[in-house]
Motif scaffolding. Structure first.
Motif, PDB file in Angstrom:
ATOM      1  N   GLY A 452       1.164 -11.293  -6.945  1.00  0.00           N
ATOM      2  CA  GLY A 452       1.879 -10.574  -7.869  1.00  0.00           C
ATOM      3  C   GLY A 452       2.293  -9.233  -7.210  1.00  0.00           C
ATOM      4  O   GLY A 452       2.991  -8.405  -8.005  1.00  0.00           O
ATOM      5  N   GLN A 453       1.959  -8.821  -5.891  1.00  0.00           N
ATOM      6  CA  GLN A 453       2.302  -7.675  -5.320  1.00  0.00           C
ATOM      7  C   GLN A 453       2.979  -7.807  -4.295  1.00  0.00           C
ATOM      8  O   GLN A 453       3.392  -6.798  -3.599  1.00  0.00           O
ATOM      9  N   GLY A 454       3.293  -8.938  -3.708  1.00  0.00           N
ATOM     10  CA  GLY A 454       4.158  -9.190  -2.634  1.00  0.00           C
ATOM     11  C   GLY A 454       3.408  -8.813  -1.223  1.00  0.00           C
ATOM     12  O   GLY A 454       2.244  -8.986  -1.142  1.00  0.00           O
ATOM     13  N   ILE A 455       4.217  -8.784  -0.149  1.00  0.00           N
ATOM     14  CA  ILE A 455       3.725  -8.682   1.338  1.00  0.00           C
ATOM     15  C   ILE A 455       3.888  -7.200   1.512  1.00  0.00           C
ATOM     16  O   ILE A 455       4.704  -6.467   1.481  1.00  0.00           O
ATOM     17  N   ARG A 456       2.484  -6.736   1.741  1.00  0.00           N
ATOM     18  CA  ARG A 456       2.304  -5.097   1.879  1.00  0.00           C
ATOM     19  C   ARG A 456       1.583  -4.832   3.162  1.00  0.00           C
ATOM     20  O   ARG A 456       0.705  -5.445   4.053  1.00  0.00           O
ATOM     21  N   VAL A 457       1.880  -3.858   3.965  1.00  0.00           N
ATOM     22  CA  VAL A 457       1.253  -3.106   4.909  1.00  0.00           C
ATOM     23  C   VAL A 457      -0.093  -2.589   4.360  1.00  0.00           C
ATOM     24  O   VAL A 457      -0.185  -1.795   3.448  1.00  0.00           O
TER      25      VAL A 457
END
Length: 576
Positions: A452-457
């Protein structure tokens, strides 16, 4: 001191306050890698969009030709996708890459401006031309033997130019020995004696210069250079004029071709042919096997001749550096050394795609110990416009774009982490919290996918073993402050080193750091808690002053990221 020599009122201006100090850019990236075309030495090229990159460096490279060296175009594309707005690019080419050229038999050697197979699609068209014409008013001396002629105007006629005299029935070619004050001296007398003179208002007999127009075509690009000459002493000599071309380069032989029209010298055909087409050939992209770490590290052969990483020595604007997809430790260590030596830029490093196990990742990470670089993993899954499928690319280009986006929206003091990676549909490897518990303290910044938050650094650490410099934003904040003060205080050099100057310098830096504190980059509830500035007798001795040194000591308290957010929760009982 001003002079006052006559009575009158004099109005003068002087500076008394501090000079406003502007912040330097921290979001300009520099990339080094393989491309289809573009210069391989000299200054890096300024790029502001992917279309700009394609125009100057060509498109994407095929995997079956260059393998893991092909990621420059993808890195630049995703730099812009993720928020970057400007970068500089330096092309690297294999040692066996060749520039396309004509067959070499011509007096005019044409070659593609830089190496690559792209040059085989360059087409050059030559057409006869003339830059000046005039009529002959008088023969000076014996009409049968004289080589000097008084003309209506000698403008445009230069010594060494080939000229053609047209009497309406045919042309005879000659060469100018001298041209001055409307008198032209030729290499040999014109045939016809007094018949060459024509003083009519509309002359039928004219003397014209002999040049040619060159058109260069590559794809949608077209360049035209009108009325260029083979006369090496003329300002319109073909080598001088076409030196600014982005498509072709030229070189001329030194042979004396006599009084022959340059179009005929080059094409072997008479001027009346009207057009001569030259197709370049022999260009080659080279092979990946011919590449070595030294090609990316580059050579310092002096201004205008530097290659690879060394080419960025001449660039003062770049603050982020990456060699996308090139994970050779020699290249990465050279990039880190470059950033450390300059002290004004930060390196973003990739880890080899096949190193996914914790032990393998740590083996590569343990090569480095620097506060001027950060390392990111794993590789990102993105759409490939060339093959029309999803592929994996190194994260450095995307991360550089995230750095730029974070700088522009929040400021360089904000850790470039917990940011969504745009244009990314998946990861080459999914790491969990337990694995990050091992990698994060060692300075490996993971990119992770959250429901639910996508792909993140999900990391913001440098590769430094020094705890004071373990966060990316702290190091980059100091780069920003140091660069801003350095660029904004050049006015101080050679000023009288006294109390007045010290006060002005202090006011200048105080105003700048106060603004930085108000932007949230420095810790503390007041400027006094956020920074201090010391200048004057407590920082300089008389020996320093006598030797021209002005020493200013500055301390700042950078904000640190909330890397570990801890909520301690307990049960509240009724009696509490």
């Amino acid at each position: 001191m001003a002079e006052y020599l006559s009575p009158g009122v004099y109005v003068e201006e002087f500076d008394s306050g501090g000079v406003p100090l502007g912040g330097v850019s921290t979001s300009t990236a520099g990339f080094i890698g393989l491309a289809a075309r573009g210069p391989v030495e000299g200054l890096p090229q300024f790029i502001t969009s992917m279309n700009d990159f394609t125009r100057q460096f060509g498109g994407y490279l095929a995997e079956n030709v260059f393998g893991s060296y092909r990621y420059l175009a993808y890195a630049v594309e995703h730099f812009f996708v993720n928020g970057g707005s400007r970068c500089f690019v330096m092309r690297v080419a294999p040692s066996d890459a060749k520039s396309a050229s004509n067959d070499g038999s011509s007096a005019l050697r044409l070659f593609a401006k830089n190496p690559g197979e792209w040059g085989n699609r360059v087409r050059v068209v030559l057409e006869p031309a003339s830059k000046a014409k005039t009529q002959i008013y008088e023969i000076l001396g014996d009409a049968a033997k004289s080589k000097k002629y008084r003309v209506k105007s000698n403008a445009g006629f230069r010594a060494g130019d080939i000229v053609a005299f047209d009497n309406g029935e045919g042309k005879q070619y000659n060469r100018i020995i001298s041209s001055q004050d409307n008198i032209i001296e030729l290499e040999s007398p014109l045939e016809g004696g007094e018949e060459v003179v024509d003083a009519n208002l509309l002359p039928a007999k004219v003397l014209t210069t002999c040049e040619f127009t060159l058109h260069a075509f590559y794809g949608d690009e077209a360049e035209t250079y009108e009325r260029v000459s083979l006369n090496v002493t003329a300002p319109n000599h073909v080598e001088k004029v076409i030196g600014k071309s982005n498509i072709v380069g030229v070189s001329c032989d030194s042979a004396d071709h006599g009084a022959v029209h340059p179009f005929e010298v080059i094409s072997g055909k008479p001027e009346e042919t009207g057009k001569f087409v030259i197709e370049l050939s022999g260009g080659s992209d080279g092979s990946a096997d011919a590449l070595s770490a030294g090609d990316f590290m580059g050579q310092d052969l002096g201004p205008g001749k530097r290659t690879g990483i060394q080419a960025f020595i001449d660039n003062d604007e770049v603050s982020l550096m990456a060699v996308p997809g090139v994970t050779d430790p020699n290249v990465q260590l050279a990039l880190v050394a470059h950033c450390e030596n300059l002290g004004s830029r930060f390196a973003i490093l990739d880890i080899p795609q096949d190193k996914t196990k914790i032990a393998d990742v740590m083996t590569h990470r343990d090569i480095f110990d620097t506060q001027y670089a950060a390392m990111y993993h794993p590789w990102l899954q993105v759409f490939d416009p060339l093959d029309k499928r999803n592929i994996y690319i190194p994260p450095s280009g995307s991360v550089a774009g995230i750095y730029a986006r974070s700088d522009n929206t929040r400021g360089v003091h904000k850790a470039p982490a917990n940011e969504v990676v745009r244009g990314c549909v998946g990861l080459d490897c999914q790491y969990n919290k337990g694995e990050q518990d091992i990698l994060n303290p060692r300075g490996v910044n993971l990119i992770r996918s959250f429901t639910g938050q996508g792909i993140r650094v999900w990391g913001a650490r440098t590769l430094s073993s020094n705890g004071l410099w373990k966060y990316v934003n702290v190091r980059r904040l100091f780069i920003f402050v140091e660069g801003s003060i350095k660029n904004g205080t050049n006015w101080v050099v050679f000023e009288p080193n006294d109390e007045k100057l010290w006060a002005r310098v202090q006011r200048t830096i105080d105003a700048f750091l106060t603004r930085v504190w108000k932007d949230g980059a420095l810790a503390g509830t007041s400027p006094g808690e956020a920074f201090y500035i010391q200048i004057g007798r407590n920082t300089m001795t008389q020996d320093d002053i006598d030797n021209g040194r002005l020493i200013c000591v500055i301390g700042i308290a950078p904000v640190k990221p909330a890397e570990f957010v801890i909520f301690r929760i307990t049960q509240k009982t009724g009696s509490e």
